[in-house]
Design a protein around this motif. Structure first.
Motif, PDB file in Angstrom:
ATOM      1  N   TYR A 157      44.937  38.189 -44.558  1.00 22.47           N
ATOM      2  CA  TYR A 157      45.025  39.317 -43.984  1.00 22.47           C
ATOM      3  C   TYR A 157      44.008  40.154 -44.147  1.00 22.47           C
ATOM      4  CZ  TYR A 157      49.962  37.528 -43.924  1.00 22.47           C
ATOM      5  OH  TYR A 157      50.862  36.650 -44.004  1.00 22.47           O
ATOM      6  N   GLY A 158      42.640  40.024 -43.503  1.00 18.72           N
ATOM      7  CA  GLY A 158      41.745  40.814 -43.796  1.00 18.72           C
ATOM      8  C   GLY A 158      41.259  41.367 -42.660  1.00 18.72           C
ATOM      9  N   PRO A 159      39.978  41.647 -42.151  1.00 15.40           N
ATOM     10  CA  PRO A 159      39.666  42.292 -40.995  1.00 15.40           C
ATOM     11  C   PRO A 159      40.153  41.282 -39.667  1.00 15.40           C
ATOM     12  CG  PRO A 159      37.760  42.243 -42.415  1.00 15.40           C
ATOM     13  CD  PRO A 159      38.782  41.304 -43.087  1.00 15.40           C
ATOM     14  N   THR A 160      40.164  40.175 -40.008  1.00 19.91           N
ATOM     15  CA  THR A 160      40.816  39.317 -38.785  1.00 19.91           C
ATOM     16  C   THR A 160      41.935  38.430 -39.813  1.00 19.91           C
ATOM     17  OG1 THR A 160      39.354  37.496 -39.337  1.00 19.91           O
ATOM     18  CG2 THR A 160      39.086  38.945 -37.403  1.00 19.91           C
ATOM     19  N   THR A 161      42.944  37.736 -39.213  1.00 21.70           N
ATOM     20  CA  THR A 161      43.794  37.099 -39.818  1.00 21.70           C
ATOM     21  C   THR A 161      43.514  35.575 -39.618  1.00 21.70           C
ATOM     22  OG1 THR A 161      45.737  38.568 -39.241  1.00 21.70           O
ATOM     23  CG2 THR A 161      46.525  36.537 -40.065  1.00 21.70           C
ATOM     24  N   THR A 162      43.342  34.930 -40.962  1.00 21.99           N
ATOM     25  CA  THR A 162      42.676  33.543 -40.646  1.00 21.99           C
ATOM     26  C   THR A 162      43.902  32.852 -41.503  1.00 21.99           C
ATOM     27  OG1 THR A 162      41.322  34.027 -42.573  1.00 21.99           O
ATOM     28  CG2 THR A 162      40.509  34.186 -40.302  1.00 21.99           C
ATOM     29  N   MET A 163      43.800  31.519 -41.207  1.00 26.95           N
ATOM     30  CA  MET A 163      44.836  30.570 -42.131  1.00 26.95           C
ATOM     31  C   MET A 163      43.878  29.205 -42.430  1.00 26.95           C
ATOM     32  SD  MET A 163      48.316  28.820 -41.162  1.00 26.95           S
ATOM     33  CE  MET A 163      47.913  27.762 -39.945  1.00 26.95           C
ATOM     34  N   VAL A 164      43.873  29.087 -43.937  1.00 23.26           N
ATOM     35  CA  VAL A 164      43.151  27.785 -44.205  1.00 23.26           C
ATOM     36  C   VAL A 164      44.079  26.733 -44.495  1.00 23.26           C
ATOM     37  CG1 VAL A 164      41.605  27.000 -46.008  1.00 23.26           C
ATOM     38  CG2 VAL A 164      41.066  29.053 -44.836  1.00 23.26           C
ATOM     39  N   VAL A 165      44.122  25.583 -44.152  1.00 20.91           N
ATOM     40  CA  VAL A 165      44.888  24.430 -44.587  1.00 20.91           C
ATOM     41  C   VAL A 165      44.060  23.321 -45.191  1.00 20.91           C
ATOM     42  CG1 VAL A 165      46.705  23.010 -43.654  1.00 20.91           C
ATOM     43  CG2 VAL A 165      46.309  25.298 -42.625  1.00 20.91           C
TER      44      VAL A 165
END
Length: 287
Positions: A127-135
């Motif tokens: 949860y940073g400037p955008t929400t990203t997910m790394v898998v």
């Protein structure tokens, strides 16, 4: 297996906007401590309850465990299936100061506590400037942009850069063992300090720029701070799958086999050469 892992990370992505949107209303500190002895924020417990609700009914997920719960919860047929281990809100202390935090996920193919070798997938939401997910799964790591509705956009593969750029290490410097402090003094001649107090945000910088992140065993706490099952082993799986390395000071973190659910371990992940230099500098992870 693929369908179960897909379902787990679909559920995590779907919940991510709700976790993010709810943080402003859950910034207060609770009177309770979690099973690891850390002071809990309302956000820790709230995120844990939300993610449990989203994952416990997934067919093939038979056990749920989190940093915020004392014990593993059996949610399916205990004869087989997968265990989901979460740090629901890594870096939750950053909520008050409005700095990044995240969710860490490990999927194991045996009941917990389980060794790093039993991981079949791991990932995190940032949860940073955008929400990203790394898998990380099936020998690849991919990054996804998570929209306000929980939909994901594939941003492509993640590979650790060969040339290290950044470093970040936790713990109070006066509490660092001498051999580790000497190693850091060598590292800081060549790399830029990046440390923000949320493990997953610091690890993501290493994935983007190359380098090293770690939390050592301390003079006052030889096992360090990070929990093997919920934090250290999943991030090691991600970083190693992305082409990097991990260590507890003596071996790959994926060779670590916790005997207790909330066991801690010294934790280092990053570029191969830096981790190799670290291992050479630390004759064992208590000095």
């Amino acid at each position: 297996m693929a369908d179960v892992i897909d379902a787990v990370f679909d559920a995590i992505a779907d919940a991510a906007p709700e976790v993010r949107a709810g943080l402003p209303d859950h910034r207060a500190t609770r009177d309770d401590q979690n099973a690891s002895g850390d002071t809990q924020l309302e956000a820790d417990v709230w995120a844990d309850d939300l993610l449990f609700d989203r994952t416990e009914s997934i067919e093939g997920v038979n056990w749920y465990a989190s940093e915020e719960r004392d014990a593993v919860v059996t949610v399916g047929d205990a004869e087989g299936g997968y265990a989901v281990a979460l740090d629901p809100l890594d870096g939750s202390s950053n909520v008050k100061s409005n700095n990044p935090c995240g969710t860490v996920v490990g999927v194991y193919d045996q009941p917990l506590p389980a060794p790093g070798s039993s991981l079949v997938a791991a990932g995190f939401v940032l949860y940073g400037p955008t929400t990203t997910m790394v898998v990380a799964r099936d020998d690849t790591v991919r990054e996804y942009l998570v929209s306000e509705t929980g939909a994901t956009t594939d941003l492509g593969p993640v590979e650790l850069p060969a040339d290290p750029t950044v470093y970040g290490f936790g713990g109070r410097v006066p509490d660092w063992p001498p051999a580790f402090e000497s190693f850091v003094r060598d590292v800081e001649d060549d790399l830029k300090l990046r440390y923000g107090g949320a493990m997953i945000a610091d690890v993501n910088q290493v994935l983007v720029y190359g380098g090293v992140f770690g939390y050592p065993g301390l003079e006052s706490a030889p096992d360090g701070k990070l929990r093997a099952q919920f934090e250290a082993l999943p991030i090691a799986y991600i970083v190693e799958t992305a082409g990097g390395a991990s260590s507890d000071g003596t071996q790959s973190l994926l060779d670590v086999a916790p005997t207790r659910l909330h066991e801690r371990t010294p934790t280092f992940v990053g570029t191969d050469d830096v981790i190799a230099a670290l291992d050479a500098a630390l004759p064992d992870h208590t000095n």
